[in-house]
Design an enzyme around this catalytic site. Structure first.
Site, PDB file in Angstrom:
ATOM      1  CG  HIS A   1      13.663  26.872  11.997  1.00 37.66           C
ATOM      2  ND1 HIS A   1      12.948  26.584  13.148  1.00 37.66           N
ATOM      3  CD2 HIS A   1      13.177  26.039  11.039  1.00 37.66           C
ATOM      4  CE1 HIS A   1      12.076  25.626  12.887  1.00 37.66           C
ATOM      5  NE2 HIS A   1      12.191  25.279  11.617  1.00 37.66           N
TER       6      HIS A   1
ATOM      7  CG  ASN B   1      23.274  27.492  16.885  1.00 41.38           C
ATOM      8  OD1 ASN B   1      23.930  27.539  15.848  1.00 41.38           O
ATOM      9  ND2 ASN B   1      22.344  26.574  17.112  1.00 41.38           N
TER      10      ASN B   1
ATOM     11  CG  MET C   1      13.395  26.456  22.581  1.00 39.91           C
ATOM     12  SD  MET C   1      13.534  26.670  20.790  1.00 39.91           S
ATOM     13  CE  MET C   1      13.110  25.035  20.225  1.00 39.91           C
ATOM     14  NE  ARG C   2       8.262  32.120  27.143  1.00 41.05           N
ATOM     15  CZ  ARG C   2       7.086  31.674  27.583  1.00 41.05           C
ATOM     16  NH1 ARG C   2       6.876  30.378  27.695  1.00 41.05           N
ATOM     17  NH2 ARG C   2       6.124  32.504  27.889  1.00 41.05           N
TER      18      ARG C   2
ATOM     19  CG  LEU D   1      10.359  36.878  21.147  1.00 38.72           C
ATOM     20  CD1 LEU D   1      11.559  37.210  20.261  1.00 38.72           C
ATOM     21  CD2 LEU D   1      10.572  37.410  22.560  1.00 38.72           C
TER      22      LEU D   1
ATOM     23  N   GLY E   1      22.645  26.089  24.238  1.00 38.95           N
ATOM     24  CA  GLY E   1      23.388  27.268  23.791  1.00 38.95           C
ATOM     25  C   GLY E   1      24.597  26.973  22.921  1.00 38.95           C
TER      26      GLY E   1
HETATM   27  C1  GAR Z   1      19.162  24.529  17.376  1.00 38.13           C
HETATM   28  O1  GAR Z   1      19.145  23.395  16.562  1.00 38.13           O
HETATM   29  C2  GAR Z   1      18.286  25.615  16.778  1.00 38.13           C
HETATM   30  O2  GAR Z   1      18.337  25.647  15.369  1.00 38.13           O
HETATM   31  C3  GAR Z   1      16.923  25.212  17.270  1.00 38.13           C
HETATM   32  O3  GAR Z   1      17.132  24.790  18.594  1.00 38.13           O
HETATM   33  C4  GAR Z   1      18.464  24.268  18.702  1.00 38.13           C
HETATM   34  C5  GAR Z   1      19.141  24.972  19.850  1.00 38.13           C
HETATM   35  O4  GAR Z   1      20.405  24.405  20.099  1.00 38.13           O
HETATM   36  N1  GAR Z   1      15.998  26.292  17.199  1.00 38.13           N
HETATM   37  C6  GAR Z   1      14.723  26.163  16.842  1.00 38.13           C
HETATM   38  O5  GAR Z   1      14.201  25.098  16.607  1.00 38.13           O
HETATM   39  C7  GAR Z   1      13.952  27.473  16.773  1.00 38.13           C
HETATM   40  N2  GAR Z   1      12.743  27.318  16.061  1.00 38.13           N
HETATM   41  P1  GAR Z   1      21.497  25.227  20.897  1.00 38.13           P
HETATM   42  O6  GAR Z   1      20.834  25.662  22.216  1.00 38.13           O
HETATM   43  O7  GAR Z   1      22.569  24.222  21.161  1.00 38.13           O
HETATM   44  O8  GAR Z   1      21.934  26.368  20.069  1.00 38.13           O
END
Ligand code: GAR
Length: 216
Positions: free
Chosen positions: A108, A13, A89-90, A92, A11
């Site tokens: 992404h 972001n 990471m699900r 939808l 989390g």
């Molecule tokens: C981030 O790098 C995000 O861009 C990626 O997962 C990570 C989550 O980090 N998302 C994807 O790959 C979606 N396709 P976080 O939990 O620290 O935000």
């Protein structure tokens, strides 16, 4: 604008969005952080920052449709205007995505439409491309697809491992996700089909200019 952030694990972001939302005059309020994973580390940060949290564990459901229905019901009850997927990471269901069309965004870690899906950094390094980056986009039923709101470019350097590159990109993710949310909450982002445009782009584009390219 009332915003829900959906997470699955760390989390970081989500933390960047919460911190931005606490700045004076920020046009969006984070009203809930929802996780499909009860052990997501990000839930602790949300609680410490007095953001209501909710766990809807996908393992309690026999199919995606029922899980998505309950997520949608909860977000509607919370009067959410915009959903930010932040490491959620699900996949939808199309029904869910269409119901929230133009009201869900995702981040992404690549320059979409390049490198959709998983193992993004390994694939970028193996491809030999010199630049990658990150993208905030509106969500469409196809994975990692949809109108692009903001991108940042990040170089791939000799000797980079996937972890080193991921860390370099993450710094930019934490910069562009709050920027994208701010632009959307200010109603400056207009979606026409597969393209998102930004009202007043002349001044905005100045903030998006690739810092690696000199004007000289
Ligand atoms: C981030 O790098 C995000 O861009 C990626 O997962 C990570 C989550 O980090 N998302 C994807 O790959 C979606 N396709 P976080 O939990 O620290 O935000």
């Amino acid at each position: 604008m009332k915003v829900a952030i959906l997470i699955s694990s760390r989390g970081s972001n989500m933390q960047a969005l919460v911190r931005a939302s606490k700045q004076d005059g920020f046009p969006a309020e984070i009203v809930t952080v929802l996780s499909n994973n009860p052990d997501a580390a990000g839930l602790d940060f949300a609680k410490e920052n007095d953001i209501p949290t909710k766990v809807i564990n996908h393992r309690d459901y026999e199919n995606r449709e029922d899980f998505d229905t309950d997520v949608s019901k909860y977000l509607t009850e919370q009067k959410v205007d915009l959903i930010c997927l932040a490491g959620f990471m699900r996949l939808l269901t199309p029904d869910f995505v269409n119901r929230w069309r133009d009201r869900i965004i995702n981040i992404h870690p690549s320059l979409l439409p390049a490198f959709k899906g998983l193992h993004v950094h390994e694939r970028a390094i193996e491809s030999g491309t010199r630049f990658t980056g990150c993208t905030v986009h509106f969500v469409r039923p196809e994975m990692d697809d949809g109108p692009i709101v903001v991108q940042a470019v990040v170089p791939i350097l000799t000797g980079d491992t996937a972890d080193i590159l991921a860390d370099r990109i993450l710094v930019q993710e934490h910069r562009i996700y709050p920027l994208a949310l701010k632009l959307i909450a200010e109603r400056k982002v207009k979606v026409h089909g597969s393209i998102a445009t930004i009202v007043g782009a002349a001044e905005t584009e100045a903030t998006l200019t690739n810092p690696l390219v000199s004007d000289d």
